[in-house]
Motif scaffolding. Structure first.
Motif, mmCIF file in Angstrom:
data_model
loop_
_atom_site.group_PDB
_atom_site.id
_atom_site.type_symbol
_atom_site.label_atom_id
_atom_site.label_comp_id
_atom_site.label_asym_id
_atom_site.label_seq_id
_atom_site.Cartn_x
_atom_site.Cartn_y
_atom_site.Cartn_z
ATOM 1 N N SER A 133 0.822 -1.200 0.000
ATOM 2 C CA SER A 133 0.000 0.000 0.000
ATOM 3 C C SER A 133 0.866 1.264 0.000
ATOM 4 O O SER A 133 1.593 1.501 -0.958
ATOM 5 N N TRP A 159 -0.098 1.833 -3.363
ATOM 6 C CA TRP A 159 -0.994 3.001 -3.403
ATOM 7 C C TRP A 159 -0.462 3.991 -4.439
ATOM 8 O O TRP A 159 0.219 4.950 -4.121
ATOM 9 N N TYR A 195 -12.642 -1.794 6.441
ATOM 10 C CA TYR A 195 -11.667 -2.798 6.017
ATOM 11 C C TYR A 195 -10.929 -3.377 7.223
ATOM 12 O O TYR A 195 -10.827 -4.598 7.389
ATOM 13 N N HIS A 259 -14.915 -6.573 1.491
ATOM 14 C CA HIS A 259 -13.628 -6.213 2.062
ATOM 15 C C HIS A 259 -12.627 -7.363 2.083
ATOM 16 O O HIS A 259 -11.422 -7.127 1.997
ATOM 17 N N VAL A 265 -9.995 -0.696 -0.647
ATOM 18 C CA VAL A 265 -9.232 0.481 -0.239
ATOM 19 C C VAL A 265 -8.733 1.259 -1.456
ATOM 20 O O VAL A 265 -8.856 2.481 -1.517
ATOM 21 N N HIS A 292 -7.164 -6.245 0.227
ATOM 22 C CA HIS A 292 -6.203 -5.167 -0.026
ATOM 23 C C HIS A 292 -4.786 -5.585 0.355
ATOM 24 O O HIS A 292 -3.860 -5.442 -0.446
#
Length: 317
Positions: A133, A159, A195, A259, A265, A292
């Protein structure tokens, strides 16, 4: 000067298989390096390959099953809790900083420098850095600016873009660019809780983690930190031409409410679009039914993720 106390290894909260030590950083900051003891020096000699895991936003290392899988493959396992996160929370807060955030995420390069140097000093020949992430945003930018620090990268749901409509992204960028210089600590958003709650045993999930370190309650997102994230994402989108092999692993889909079996996310399409811009040797793999953090997916997705990563490491380094 670094004290002997700060460089010593201590028992970790994860139990007897794990130890941690403080990494002293410039300006009095600190991060925390965690190691899986059994994997670091099997047969009294360092494992050839070491894997260093880097967590995401408002997160920390609590994945002993990942460490043991890496160890079973014959590699050493380490993880770093970046400044202000998890095991490193108290030092930053005591100095007047915000937990989980800094005004500019570029400063995390210092944390990664220190962690990578400590791992290299243990005698491992090859270093694979695994970023999840926000860690998956920080790690490739660090590796691009520090050639030779890592030998390969694995990005678990990095991310690389905002999970919002294009007009909302434009408006948000303009707003935070204007606000951050005037009020860097202003709260511009909150991290959602659904989440994290879906993962935790207290809400019926599989995983036991400290909700103080991985919050169940809405967590504030501050202007300067968010501006630095947006700028880092724009930098990554322009391409970084990494000279090491890179593996990008994502869920197969993004939804709003599933989730545990999709990424709720981030938008996986952003990851797929950015992956080719990371360098010439980039592999992209999707995991059906992955959450995620793919390492926390329900079976069989987490086993598939684990095998994809370990097979790739065996081939790449």
């Amino acid at each position: 000067m670094t004290s002997l106390e700060s460089t010593a290894w201590h028992p970790d909260v994860l139990g007897p298989d794990f130890e941690d030590r403080t990494l002293d950083l410039p300006d009095g900051a600190s991060a925390t390096l965690v190691r899986h003891r059994a994997s670091v020096a099997p047969d009294d000699s360092p494992a050839r390959v070491a894997v260093l895991q880097v967590h995401g936003f408002a997160d920390y290392f609590f994945h002993p099953h990942v460490a043991r899988a890496v160890a079973d493959a014959g590699h050493a396992f380490y993880a770093v809790d970046l400044r202000g996160h998890g095991r490193s929370w108290d030092t930053q807060v005591a100095a007047g900083g915000d937990p989980n955030q800094v005004p500019d995420i570029a400063v995390y390069a210092q944390d990664l420098d220190a962690a990578a140097a400590a791992v290299r000093a243990a005698g491992h020949e090859r270093l694979v850095v695994l970023g999840h992430s926000t860690g998956g945003l920080i790690v490739p930018l660090w590796a691009a600016a520090r050639p030779g620090r890592a030998d390969a990268l694995v990005l678990n749901s990095p991310w690389v873009g905002q999970n919002a409509s294009l007009p909302a992204r434009w408006a948000g960028t303009l707003a935070v660019e204007a606000l951050a210089p005037l009020a860097p600590r202003a709260v511009v958003s909150h991290l959602g809780v659904d989440y994290a709650r879906a993962l935790h045993q207290g809400y019926g999930g599989e995983w036991d983690f400290d909700p103080a370190w991985k919050p169940h309650d809405p967590f504030p997102v501050r202007a300067a930190w968010f501006r630095s994230v947006l700028r880092a994402q724009r930098r990554l989108a322009r391409g970084v031409d990494l000279d090491v092999p890179v593996l990008v692993v994502t869920s197969d889909r993004t939804t709003r409410t599933e989730h545990l079996t999709s990424d709720t996310v981030l938008d996986v399409a952003h990851m797929w679009r950015i992956a080719p811009r990371l360098g010439e040797d980039v592999s992209l793999v999707t995991v059906a039914g992955g959450t995620h953090d793919l390492a926390l997916s329900p079976s069989p997705a987490r086993e598939e993720y684990r095998q994809v990563v370990l097979d790739w490491i065996a081939a790449a380094v």
